[in-house]
Design a protein around this motif. Structure first.
Motif, PDB file in Angstrom:
ATOM      1  N   GLY A 336      22.722  -5.610 -32.220  1.00 53.35           N
ATOM      2  CA  GLY A 336      24.079  -5.428 -31.729  1.00 53.35           C
ATOM      3  C   GLY A 336      24.503  -6.405 -30.655  1.00 53.35           C
ATOM      4  N   LEU A 337      23.728  -7.465 -30.445  1.00 55.65           N
ATOM      5  CA  LEU A 337      24.086  -8.434 -29.410  1.00 55.65           C
ATOM      6  C   LEU A 337      25.103  -9.456 -29.893  1.00 55.65           C
ATOM      7  N   MET A 338      25.213  -9.653 -31.191  1.00 52.72           N
ATOM      8  CA  MET A 338      26.121 -10.658 -31.733  1.00 52.72           C
ATOM      9  C   MET A 338      27.542 -10.108 -31.818  1.00 52.72           C
ATOM     10  N   ARG A 339      28.505 -10.966 -31.539  1.00 55.89           N
ATOM     11  CA  ARG A 339      29.907 -10.598 -31.592  1.00 55.89           C
ATOM     12  C   ARG A 339      30.584 -11.373 -32.722  1.00 55.89           C
ATOM     13  N   GLY A 340      31.653 -10.768 -33.312  1.00 55.89           N
ATOM     14  CA  GLY A 340      32.236 -11.383 -34.499  1.00 55.89           C
ATOM     15  C   GLY A 340      33.743 -11.278 -34.562  1.00 55.89           C
ATOM     16  N   ALA A 341      34.224 -11.040 -35.796  1.00 58.13           N
ATOM     17  CA  ALA A 341      35.644 -11.154 -36.084  1.00 58.13           C
ATOM     18  C   ALA A 341      36.482 -10.134 -35.333  1.00 58.13           C
ATOM     19  N   VAL A 342      35.988  -8.905 -35.194  1.00 57.81           N
ATOM     20  CA  VAL A 342      36.776  -7.873 -34.522  1.00 57.81           C
ATOM     21  C   VAL A 342      36.998  -8.238 -33.054  1.00 57.81           C
ATOM     22  N   SER A 343      35.982  -8.775 -32.402  1.00 58.68           N
ATOM     23  CA  SER A 343      36.142  -9.221 -31.015  1.00 58.68           C
ATOM     24  C   SER A 343      37.207 -10.297 -30.909  1.00 58.68           C
ATOM     25  N   ILE A 344      37.189 -11.249 -31.845  1.00 56.88           N
ATOM     26  CA  ILE A 344      38.198 -12.314 -31.849  1.00 56.88           C
ATOM     27  C   ILE A 344      39.596 -11.720 -32.001  1.00 56.88           C
ATOM     28  N   ALA A 345      39.746 -10.828 -32.968  1.00 63.36           N
ATOM     29  CA  ALA A 345      41.068 -10.266 -33.247  1.00 63.36           C
ATOM     30  C   ALA A 345      41.596  -9.449 -32.071  1.00 63.36           C
ATOM     31  N   LEU A 346      40.734  -8.628 -31.468  1.00 58.72           N
ATOM     32  CA  LEU A 346      41.168  -7.824 -30.325  1.00 58.72           C
ATOM     33  C   LEU A 346      41.534  -8.702 -29.137  1.00 58.72           C
ATOM     34  N   ALA A 347      40.781  -9.789 -28.938  1.00 59.77           N
ATOM     35  CA  ALA A 347      41.105 -10.710 -27.844  1.00 59.77           C
ATOM     36  C   ALA A 347      42.470 -11.351 -28.057  1.00 59.77           C
ATOM     37  N   PHE A 348      42.752 -11.776 -29.280  1.00 61.53           N
ATOM     38  CA  PHE A 348      44.054 -12.368 -29.560  1.00 61.53           C
ATOM     39  C   PHE A 348      45.170 -11.336 -29.427  1.00 61.53           C
ATOM     40  N   LYS A 349      44.884 -10.101 -29.813  1.00 60.41           N
ATOM     41  CA  LYS A 349      45.898  -9.053 -29.698  1.00 60.41           C
ATOM     42  C   LYS A 349      46.222  -8.755 -28.241  1.00 60.41           C
ATOM     43  N   GLN A 350      45.229  -8.864 -27.359  1.00 62.69           N
ATOM     44  CA  GLN A 350      45.418  -8.546 -25.956  1.00 62.69           C
ATOM     45  C   GLN A 350      45.988  -9.720 -25.168  1.00 62.69           C
ATOM     46  N   PHE A 351      45.526 -10.929 -25.473  1.00 62.57           N
ATOM     47  CA  PHE A 351      45.819 -12.072 -24.586  1.00 62.57           C
ATOM     48  C   PHE A 351      46.736 -13.129 -25.190  1.00 62.57           C
TER      49      PHE A 351
END
Length: 472
Positions: A336-351
């Motif tokens: 669970g240490l790797m980050r992927g597409a959902v992190s990218i999408a949520l970051a773009f949605k927030q920022f």
């Protein structure tokens, strides 16, 4: 090893190569030929990925380990979000990174709590490690759903007055979104299965069957979003129900969506506009990136090891022949240490707004997210195979699920369901025996009686093959 790494980072390398070529042709001005939109991701790209995950999930193992998966995928997200939020809120100002609001710090915790377990699943073999594979896969999909639901819940709370009441409101909103979205997905799955079984236009045609399934799944996602529910949860459980009562589906749309996402990530890593927009020194940017990676490591460990011990306590019954050993826990932690597409999408949605931002702080957070995703996927992904080979040698087979499935149930496990035709005393005896079996072997007993109920009442209505009777 080379073959594994090549397959692991294939999409990222494609994106990086595409970004480099475009950047060269534009003489260092831009690496973009398109703008990423979070609306595009959540409306068109995410639904097929989650639906395919729900459709392909191994339902027997998923529900046998349901409690542990929910502990990691739901409770774990809350713990990880709390640690990353508190850590970044405390450390970022000390590094010279200012400008984030309270809501944005909460969003950061949620963004970096979303995992991408595909790298580990490429190495784990389901036949050799069925328990680990089930836990890692199950947690991955539940984690993504929980992260999105929690992210949406954070957008609704009043962050100007954060207290115990606000926390209870956040938990209440989460429970409401989780339960109603799940119920909507189950309903759409059952309606689709019933339609395919009974309606003429849905039978005897694979093309029409696939079209109906895809349209109904997408309709469930859009309806959930229109009702301010979680479309990701709805379409996930819709996929589970469809795969249980319907027949098959192709993963092509999921593959295309994932390829597009990682192609964009590789290209965006070389977006010079965002790098110039951050206005942060290289040292401050790298320090904030290192802080986020450190908090991800700590936040992951803070719930994996304690919740694994709690799971072992809950599974002292014969349902699980082997507990989660320390080596298993390390693999789950690493997965669970790797980050992927959902992190990218949520970051773009927030920022960002439709993939564009002119705020230096927001641009810095987008850049940090891109770096974290690339670093964790490539570096941690590179080390995944040797770590698993070291901790779980190939000749050692995890037979916990095999033993669980091969255990011959007690003779009284063949008792039928309560019957109106039997006498009251007979039904009372059956109820007592069932209650004693539920206490002794809760997971197996619930699964056994659900399978009998499913075969007798559900499948004749909604379709699907009848499961084979348990061995005695």
């Amino acid at each position: 090893m080379f073959e594994f790494v090549r397959n692991l980072a294939h999409e990222h390398e494609q994106g990086g190569i595409a970004g480099t070529v475009i950047l060269f042709l534009n003489k260092g001005k831009s690496s973009h030929i398109l703008r990423f939109s979070e609306e595009l991701f959540f409306i068109y790209l995410l639904p097929p990925i989650i639906f395919n995950a729900g459709f392909q999930v191994k339902k027997k193992q998923f529900f046998q380990n349901f409690i542990t998966i929910m502990l990691f995928g739901v409770v774990g997200v809350f713990i990880s979000t709390s640690i990353i939020t508190a850590g970044s809120w405390w450390l970022f100002p000390k590094l010279g990174f200012f400008g984030l609001t309270a809501r944005e710090y909460l969003a950061v915790g949620t963004i970096f709590s979303s995992t991408d377990t595909v790298c580990t699943l490429q190495v784990l073999h389901q036949d050799e490690n069925p328990l680990l594979y089930s836990l890692v896969f199950g947690e991955g999909v539940v984690n993504d759903a929980t992260s999105v639901v929690l992210f949406n819940a954070i957008q609704k709370i009043d962050v100007s007055r954060i207290n115990s009441r606000t926390s209870l409101q956040l938990i209440g909103d989460f429970i409401y979104l989780f339960s109603t979205s799940t119920a909507l997905g189950v309903t759409f799955g059952l309606v689709t299965a019933y339609s395919l079984k009974t309606l003429y236009f849905g039978r005897h045609s694979t093309v029409r069957e696939l079209a109906i399934m895809v349209l109904m799944a997408y309709l469930s996602y859009m309806l959930a979003e229109l009702l301010d529910l979680s479309g990701i949860l709805t379409v996930f459980f819709c996929g589970i129900l469809m795969s249980h009562y319907a027949w098959h589906i192709f993963a092509m749309m999921s593959f295309v969506a994932e390829t597009f996402i990682f192609l964009y990530v590789g290209m965006d890593a070389l977006d010079m506009e965002k790098w110039k927009m951050t206005r942060l020194s290289v040292g401050t940017l790298m320090a904030s990136f290192g802080t986020l990676v450190f908090l991800i490591l700590v936040g992951r460990a803070a719930f994996v090891f304690p919740l694994s011990a709690f799971s072992n306590y809950l599974n002292k019954h014969p349902d699980r022949s082997k507990p989660l050993t320390f080596r298993h826990q390390v693999v789950i932690w690493w997965a669970g240490l790797m980050r992927g597409a959902v992190s990218i999408a949520l970051a773009f949605k927030q920022f960002t707004f439709s993939g564009v931002t002119w705020d230096p702080v927001n641009a810095a957070m987008i850049t940090n997210t891109i770096i974290v995703v690339l670093f964790t996927t490539l570096v941690f992904g590179f080390l995944t195979k040797p770590l698993i080979l070291c901790l779980l040698p190939q000749h050692v087979t995890d037979t916990s699920d095999e033993a669980q499935g091969s255990k011959s149930p007690k003779e009284d496990m063949t008792l039928p369901l309560l019957s109106f035709e039997a006498s009251a005393s007979t039904n009372i005896l059956r109820a007592k025996d069932s209650l004693s079996m539920l206490i002794e072997r809760p997971v197996y007993t619930v699964h056994f009686y659900w399978r009998k109920f499913d075969d007798r009442y559900m499948r004749p209505i909604f379709g699907g093959p009848i499961s084979s009777p348990p061995e005695c």
